[in-house]
Design a protein around this motif. Structure first.
Motif, PDB file in Angstrom:
ATOM      1  N   MET B   1      47.111  39.767  45.981  1.00  0.00           N
ATOM      2  CA  MET B   1      47.619  40.087  44.646  1.00  0.00           C
ATOM      3  C   MET B   1      49.127  39.932  44.633  1.00  0.00           C
ATOM      4  N   ALA B   2      49.748  40.386  45.732  1.00  0.00           N
ATOM      5  CA  ALA B   2      51.205  40.365  45.751  1.00  0.00           C
ATOM      6  C   ALA B   2      51.729  38.936  45.740  1.00  0.00           C
ATOM      7  N   LEU B   3      51.086  38.108  46.571  1.00  0.00           N
ATOM      8  CA  LEU B   3      51.520  36.720  46.602  1.00  0.00           C
ATOM      9  C   LEU B   3      51.256  36.091  45.249  1.00  0.00           C
ATOM     10  N   GLY B   4      50.098  36.451  44.675  1.00  0.00           N
ATOM     11  CA  GLY B   4      49.763  35.943  43.352  1.00  0.00           C
ATOM     12  C   GLY B   4      50.830  36.329  42.346  1.00  0.00           C
ATOM     13  N   THR B   5      51.247  37.585  42.424  1.00  0.00           N
ATOM     14  CA  THR B   5      52.274  38.058  41.504  1.00  0.00           C
ATOM     15  C   THR B   5      53.563  37.278  41.715  1.00  0.00           C
ATOM     16  N   LEU B   6      53.884  37.081  42.978  1.00  0.00           N
ATOM     17  CA  LEU B   6      55.102  36.351  43.309  1.00  0.00           C
ATOM     18  C   LEU B   6      55.030  34.941  42.738  1.00  0.00           C
TER      19      LEU B   6
ATOM     20  N   ARG C 163      49.445  26.771  50.504  1.00  0.00           N
ATOM     21  CA  ARG C 163      50.892  26.603  50.675  1.00  0.00           C
ATOM     22  C   ARG C 163      51.247  26.071  52.047  1.00  0.00           C
ATOM     23  N   ASP C 164      50.470  26.455  53.082  1.00  0.00           N
ATOM     24  CA  ASP C 164      50.810  25.970  54.424  1.00  0.00           C
ATOM     25  C   ASP C 164      49.605  25.730  55.327  1.00  0.00           C
ATOM     26  N   HIS C 165      48.387  25.944  54.820  1.00  0.00           N
ATOM     27  CA  HIS C 165      47.183  25.760  55.635  1.00  0.00           C
ATOM     28  C   HIS C 165      47.173  26.642  56.883  1.00  0.00           C
ATOM     29  N   GLY C 166      47.967  27.718  56.857  1.00  0.00           N
ATOM     30  CA  GLY C 166      47.944  28.689  57.939  1.00  0.00           C
ATOM     31  C   GLY C 166      46.885  29.750  57.670  1.00  0.00           C
ATOM     32  N   GLY C 167      46.988  30.873  58.403  1.00  0.00           N
ATOM     33  CA  GLY C 167      45.924  31.873  58.348  1.00  0.00           C
ATOM     34  C   GLY C 167      46.070  32.925  57.270  1.00  0.00           C
ATOM     35  N   ARG C 168      47.190  32.951  56.557  1.00  0.00           N
ATOM     36  CA  ARG C 168      47.371  33.980  55.529  1.00  0.00           C
ATOM     37  C   ARG C 168      46.428  33.690  54.365  1.00  0.00           C
ATOM     38  N   SER C 169      45.689  34.708  53.980  1.00  0.00           N
ATOM     39  CA  SER C 169      44.693  34.429  52.957  1.00  0.00           C
ATOM     40  C   SER C 169      44.332  35.684  52.177  1.00  0.00           C
ATOM     41  N   ASP C 190      55.873  41.142  55.454  1.00  0.00           N
ATOM     42  CA  ASP C 190      56.860  41.206  54.371  1.00  0.00           C
ATOM     43  C   ASP C 190      56.258  41.704  53.064  1.00  0.00           C
ATOM     44  N   ASN C 191      54.981  41.988  53.049  1.00  0.00           N
ATOM     45  CA  ASN C 191      54.387  42.597  51.862  1.00  0.00           C
ATOM     46  C   ASN C 191      53.156  43.397  52.265  1.00  0.00           C
ATOM     47  N   MET C 192      53.409  44.637  52.671  1.00  0.00           N
ATOM     48  CA  MET C 192      52.314  45.473  53.180  1.00  0.00           C
ATOM     49  C   MET C 192      51.502  46.109  52.048  1.00  0.00           C
ATOM     50  N   GLN C 193      51.969  46.029  50.834  1.00  0.00           N
ATOM     51  CA  GLN C 193      51.240  46.576  49.672  1.00  0.00           C
ATOM     52  C   GLN C 193      50.883  48.049  49.872  1.00  0.00           C
ATOM     53  N   GLY C 194      51.758  48.765  50.561  1.00  0.00           N
ATOM     54  CA  GLY C 194      51.541  50.199  50.730  1.00  0.00           C
ATOM     55  C   GLY C 194      50.759  50.576  51.971  1.00  0.00           C
ATOM     56  N   ALA C 195      50.254  49.590  52.700  1.00  0.00           N
ATOM     57  CA  ALA C 195      49.478  49.893  53.900  1.00  0.00           C
ATOM     58  C   ALA C 195      50.396  50.181  55.071  1.00  0.00           C
ATOM     59  N   THR C 196      49.872  50.903  56.067  1.00  0.00           N
ATOM     60  CA  THR C 196      50.607  51.122  57.306  1.00  0.00           C
ATOM     61  C   THR C 196      50.197  50.068  58.333  1.00  0.00           C
ATOM     62  N   GLY C 197      50.920  50.022  59.449  1.00  0.00           N
ATOM     63  CA  GLY C 197      50.574  49.093  60.527  1.00  0.00           C
ATOM     64  C   GLY C 197      51.263  47.754  60.397  1.00  0.00           C
ATOM     65  N   LYS C 198      52.505  47.774  59.841  1.00  0.00           N
ATOM     66  CA  LYS C 198      53.245  46.542  59.618  1.00  0.00           C
ATOM     67  C   LYS C 198      53.391  45.698  60.891  1.00  0.00           C
ATOM     68  N   GLU C 199      53.540  46.395  62.037  1.00  0.00           N
ATOM     69  CA  GLU C 199      53.778  45.661  63.286  1.00  0.00           C
ATOM     70  C   GLU C 199      52.562  44.832  63.705  1.00  0.00           C
ATOM     71  N   PHE C 200      51.405  45.115  63.121  1.00  0.00           N
ATOM     72  CA  PHE C 200      50.203  44.386  63.506  1.00  0.00           C
ATOM     73  C   PHE C 200      49.750  43.390  62.438  1.00  0.00           C
TER      74      PHE C 200
END
Lengths: 277, 383, 444
Positions: B1-6, C163-169, C190-200
């Motif tokens: 959603m965030a990327l979508g928003t961006l 955007r890059d054919h990488g694993g972000r989805s 860079d966008n955890m959307q409120g979740a914890t565990g950023k380092e992972f």
């Protein structure tokens, strides 16, 4: 049988007995609403208990294990819903699809359109049939609506903005008269909360496009000889519809937690307020 | 959603300020950032805002491949230095293997020849290589490609507005070249120090690195600088031995290779017999593959070093992962082989000097990287 | 009088039928499906195999293959229907809608979704909708994988992006009719959307399953298009590419679809399998690169945690598990090794201390396993990915059916997918007439 609610005028009694004895009792005990002793309670007591527990009315319900049930929504966790509900407005509900119109009949037999019945309210629409004996089916849906009704008696925003609808998919049996007796919706006990309508259709031909549009698959069960029975196979579904007649959520087994449904209604109200600002 | 928003926000910004993006792009070319020379623009393809906008749209359009999965930008990713940081060699349509690292398109306007083996002559022509290669974007024919564009409703009128006529091969090449020509990146800390006279623009290490670069390390012999600007390339081709390593390494290949499955976990893995499609990286003759001239064996083009800190992994096959690896490779004299360029010889560099050279290379990152990325993402990805 | 009795019998009969027909919310390949779906608890009749087109085999196209598994049928163990979609798109996983009327089959390469009607004639699936704009509709998610049923909707895990054919989805929601509803991106540093565990967090995605009574959704992580579409020899020798495998799982609020916590689970954790018991608040996953079994559980404080509880096989010689199947009593788990073609039975009755108790070589390579509800029948298929399947002289493509008597797997039949001109057999779903045998009131 006690005097309340009055015995249905036609047909529904055996089914209500079955619902009461095996459906509602299970459901209500499962969901913590039943103050009645399920096995012993005759059907009207159970329906009454379901309606009144939410209204702080356990005292006149006859049976009560909880001396005082809090008015409004019981927010306690249960075994089935072992979590705290989300804070209304802290999340968004995507638009699933437009909520279709359709030709229906109210309990007086008056022809109405669904959109007319929605009447610019936020709507919870539940497809049921009165003879349903499946504890995880229509009785569950109706029990959840009872609880939400109870919540609405203590929650002005719900009472003013929410409309609940039980719509039968068994028009052959569930005539307007039968629907009128389903929970005796015209009784004064139903005042002071969200409006709740019991609808049916004039025929299968009128029903079919509604079921198709709402993606509610219903199959009449057959017996071993292939003859139709009174029972239907169906996936339990309830729909949250916003004021713009768009479906915003679809509930099935596992989502039928009154706290979630109420949170969703308030989320739509919060969305409206944000839009006004 | 965030990327979508961006994405939504960027698209909205673009819709509102589309022309601004193109105007700024034209301004970059008219007055290149500090450290860059004047941009050569072909007389028959003068830059216009309409062409740049159209070229950008084409560059990011995945529909320009046979099965609508590959755009130019799938291998030249703005956030990854306009190359692909995640693979040594890029992956073409339907997963086909490609033999060479994707060169960055930063400052491609200054390239005098195209591809690692210099086989093409201009940006306008170059694009038909990837568009038609069965291993890259795999358009089965020129006609198929032109029909794809002509049939897309969102291209209606765009070629007419930019060029005065419908899409054809000439206009397609010109539009894509026009956008790429605007991806200029300069005014790096090095530029501000060396050309701009800002004495504190770079750290001491970078200054020492520059002295080595132009002094005893001899890098500048190929990565040339000018008086008033610097592209860090001689536009020539050289055999550093990287191509030879590949062949030598493969000759020793057995059925199993050591693979790092996760950090710290290395196990021998069996390889398959065949290739899953595409070119196999068994052998790459470099420039000789084009000229058949044995003197060109393993010769590859000298890349610019601008923004080099952003364009890992390195060398024509992506075989070196860090800038320190690259500097050490040259310190060790490349890989000896019969046709090794005489300019490549062992260097007397200690670890501090290696670090200084890396610091210098890291000072070559332009100050408009974010702007170029935002410019790139001002257009929606086609499919 | 007779009528009344008859009616009473019917009512009671219907009651019993309906109580059986609708199980508790947690019922589920049959043990690994969405809890919102009616399971086939008796004999499955058909196995639908989403099959990759293979060069030199038949029409070389991706196809849905239907195999008859009715024991008394004349065509038992035979292919009775194929539906070719034309071309190779990297067919991979398929999933069923909550009403089991639709089988959704996705493609990892070019992000197609084929919706097959399996209700009108369960023996002969028919394409009823072909979705070609998944990428555009979702806002850039590509490579649809798992199709998971929610009431009236499906949740699709995408595995890459445009955007890059990488694993972000992302997770992408559709209605049962095949209309787009929403996209939920997996949290990234860079966008955890409120979740914890950023380092992972890595933003990667693979499978999704839910635990409704805890309002929890769990996703796993794989790798992007650039790795899964690429020749395995190339990937294994590309040190950059080997850094791009998922190392995370994400806990979500099921109702709001908001991420809550990212867990560190290295080695590409693939399939998510919640235990079914009503007090069993834990799930398993298999780290495909490291051959480790991971447990995701709630600790004493109610916090969700991940722990590796078993290394399966020889760590120096990873099994590369392609799938796991949990039994309906939560006691056992079948583990399918791509590298060794072997299925292993793991006793997970103590989820923190599982142990391998049985193994059997099924073929040169296996990827998927699918079990009947009661665990007495289990089916295996061979293919992992078109460019990862082994290609030596032992290479084979098949579906093999086995029975399990608690002690031994015995083969019932085998279908040679190359000899039959079909292709690479990947994922299986079960069908049965019994799901649709009653009179339809409304047709879709």
């Amino acid at each position: 049988m006690s005097a309340y609610p009055p015995a249905p005028r036609t047909g529904a009694a055996p089914l209500l007995v079955a619902v009461a004895a095996l459906g509602m009792a299970l459901v209500l005990s499962r969901y913590g609403a039943g103050t009645a002793s399920p096995a012993a309670a005759p059907e009207p007591e159970i329906l009454r208990a379901a309606a009144t527990t939410m209204d702080d009315g356990a005292a006149h319900a006859g049976h009560h294990q909880h001396a005082k049930v809090p008015k409004g929504l019981d927010t306690a966790r249960t075994k089935e819903f072992d979590f705290d509900p989300p804070v209304p407005g802290s999340y968004t509900l995507p638009v699933v699809r437009p909520a279709a119109d359709g030709a229906v009949l109210d309990t007086r037999g008056t022809a109405r359109s669904l959109h007319d019945v929605y009447d610019g309210k936020i709507v919870l629409l539940s497809f049921i049939y009165t003879r349903c004996t499946d504890a995880q089916g229509c009785p569950l849906a109706t029990a959840v609506l009872y609880k939400i009704f109870g919540a609405s008696k203590a929650d002005r925003a719900l009472a003013d903005n929410l409309r609940m609808i039980s719509l039968s998919f068994d028009p052959q049996h569930d005539t307007p008269e039968v629907m009128a007796g389903y929970r005796n919706g015209e009784s004064p006990d139903w005042a002071g909360g969200a409006e709740w309508l019991d609808l049916t259709t004039a025929s299968e031909d009128q029903l079919r496009p509604i079921l198709t549009a709402y993606d509610q698959v219903v199959r009449r069960r057959v017996d071993d000889d292939g003859n139709p029975t009174d029972a239907f196979g169906h996936q339990l579904r309830a729909y949250l519809i916003d004021r713009h007649q768009r479906i915003r959520n679809i509930y099935g087994l596992g989502f039928m937690d009154p706290r979630l449904l109420v949170a969703d209604v308030h989320t739509l109200l919060a969305e409206e307020q944000a839009a006004e600002r | 959603m965030a990327l979508g928003t961006l994405l939504g926000a960027l698209a909205a910004a673009s819709a509102a300020g589309d022309e601004d993006v193109d105007v700024r792009a034209l301004a970059r070319v008219a007055a290149p950032p500090l450290g860059l020379p004047a941009v050569p623009v072909p007389a028959d393809n003068p830059l216009t805002a309409a062409k740049v906008a159209l070229g950008r749209k084409l560059f990011f359009d995945r529909r320009l491949s046979h099965n609508r999965t590959m755009s130019c930008a799938m291998c030249h990713i703005p956030e990854q230095g306009f190359t692909n940081n995640e693979v040594a060699t890029p992956v073409g349509v339907r997963g086909r293997s490609l033999p060479r690292n994707a060169p960055t398109t930063y400052n491609v306007a200054y390239q005098r020849s195209m591809f690692h083996d210099a086989r093409d002559t201009s940006l306008e022509n170059q694009i038909f290589g990837p568009l038609l290669s069965p291993d890259e974007m795999a358009n089965p024919s020129v006609g198929f490609l032109l029909e794809t564009i002509a049939g897309a409703p969102d291209y209606a009128g765009l070629f007419e507005a930019a060029f005065g006529g419908p899409v054809d091969v000439i206009k397609l090449g010109q539009a894509l070249a026009s956008y790429q020509r605007t991806v200029l990146s300069g005014n790096s800390p090095f530029d501000r120090w060396h050309f701009g006279g800002e004495s504190d623009a770079v750290p001491d290490a970078a200054r020492r690195g520059y002295a080595l670069f132009t002094g005893k390390a001899g890098c500048v012999a190929c990565h040339a600088l000018g008086e008033r600007d610097a592209l860090f390339t001689d536009h020539g081709l050289h055999n550093t031995g990287i191509g030879y390593v590949l062949v030598a390494g493969r000759a020793e290949r057995k059925d199993a290779v050591k693979v790092e499955l996760m950090p710290g976990v290395v196990v021998p893995m069996k390889l398959k017999r065949g290739s899953g499609g595409g070119a196999r990286r068994e052998k790459d003759l470099g420039r000789m593959g084009i000229t058949d001239d044995p003197r060109d064996l393993y010769a590859f083009k000298t890349p610019s070093l601008r923004n080099v800190a952003l364009t890992a992994p390195y060398m024509h096959d992506g075989s070196l992962r860090t800038l320190a690896d690259v500097v050490r490779f040259y310190r060790d004299g490349g890989t000896p082989n019969p046709a090794l360029d005489p300019l490549i010889r062992p260097l007397d560099l200690d670890d501090d000097e290696v670090a200084a050279l890396v610091a210098f290379l890291e000072s070559l990152t332009g100050d408009d990287v974010d702007e170029l990325t935002a410019d790139a993402r001002s257009v929606a990805v086609g499919n | 009088m007779q009528n009344v009795l008859s009616k009473a019998r019917t009512t009671i009969g219907a009651l019993i039928l309906s109580l059986v027909g609708h199980g508790a919310p947690v019922v589920a390949d049959e043990t690994c499906q969405s809890p919102y779906m009616t399971p086939i608890k008796g004999q499955e009749e058909f196995v639908y195999v989403w099959t990759l087109g293979m060069d030199g085999v038949g029409d070389e196209s991706d196809k849905l293959v239907t195999i008859d598994v009715r024991p008394d049928s004349e065509t038992y163990g035979k292919v009775i229907s194929t539906y070719s979609v034309g071309g190779q798109h990297e067919a991979h996983h398929s999933g069923l809608s909550d009403d089991r009327r639709t089988l959704w089959a996705g493609t990892l390469d070019d992000s197609q979704l084929y919706l097959f009607d399996i209700a009108t004639d369960p023996a002969k699936p028919r394409l009823k909708k072909h979705i070609t704009d998944f990428v555009e509709a979702s806002g850039g998610a590509t490579g649809p994988h798992t199709v998971f049923a929610l009431p009236g909707r499906v949740l699709i895990t995408a595995t890459s992006n445009n955007r890059d054919h990488g694993g972000r989805s992302a997770l992408v929601e559709y209605t049962n009719d095949g209309d787009y509803v929403a996209t939920y991106w997996i949290p990234t540093p860079d966008n955890m959307q409120g979740a914890t565990g950023k380092e992972f967090a890595d933003g990667y995605n693979y499978d999704v399953r839910v635990l409704p009574r805890k309002n929890i959704m769990l996703t796993s992580s794989w790798t992007g298009w650039s790795n899964y579409m690429r020749d395995s020899n190339e990937v294994l020798q590309d040190a950059e590419a080997m850094k791009r495998w998922g190392n995370s799982m994400t806990i979500w609020n099921l109702h709001t679809r908001q991420p809550l916590k990212v867990l560190q689970v290295p080695g590409a954790p693939l399939e998510v399998r919640w235990a079914l018991g009503e007090d069993h608040n834990y799930a398993f996953t298999h780290a495909s690169l490291t051959s480790k079994l991971w447990l995701i559980y709630q600790d004493d404080k109610g916090e969700w945690q991940a722990k590796d509880v078993l290394t399966v096989g020889d760590p120096e010689n990873p099994t590369f598990p392609g799938s796991i199947v949990i039994t309906n009593d939560d006691r056992y788990l079948w583990w399918q090794g791509i590298a060794d073609g072997t299925t292993r039975l793991i006793d997970v009755s103590d989820p923190f201390h599982p142990k391998e108790i049985y193994k059997k070589k099924i073929g040169a390579q296996i990827n998927m396993g699918s079990s009947s509800w009661d665990g007495s029948r289990i089916y295996f298929t061979s293919s992992a990915l078109s460019k990862w399947d082994r290609d030596d002289e032992q290479a084979e493509q098949f579906l093999r059916a086995y029975t399990w008597d608690g002690k031994e797997l015995k083969q019932s039949f085998s279908v040679d997918f190359v000899a039959e001109g079909l292709g690479r057999a990947h994922q299986m779903r079960f069908g049965a007439h019994s799901l649709y045998s009653d009179v339809q009131t409304a047709q879709r």
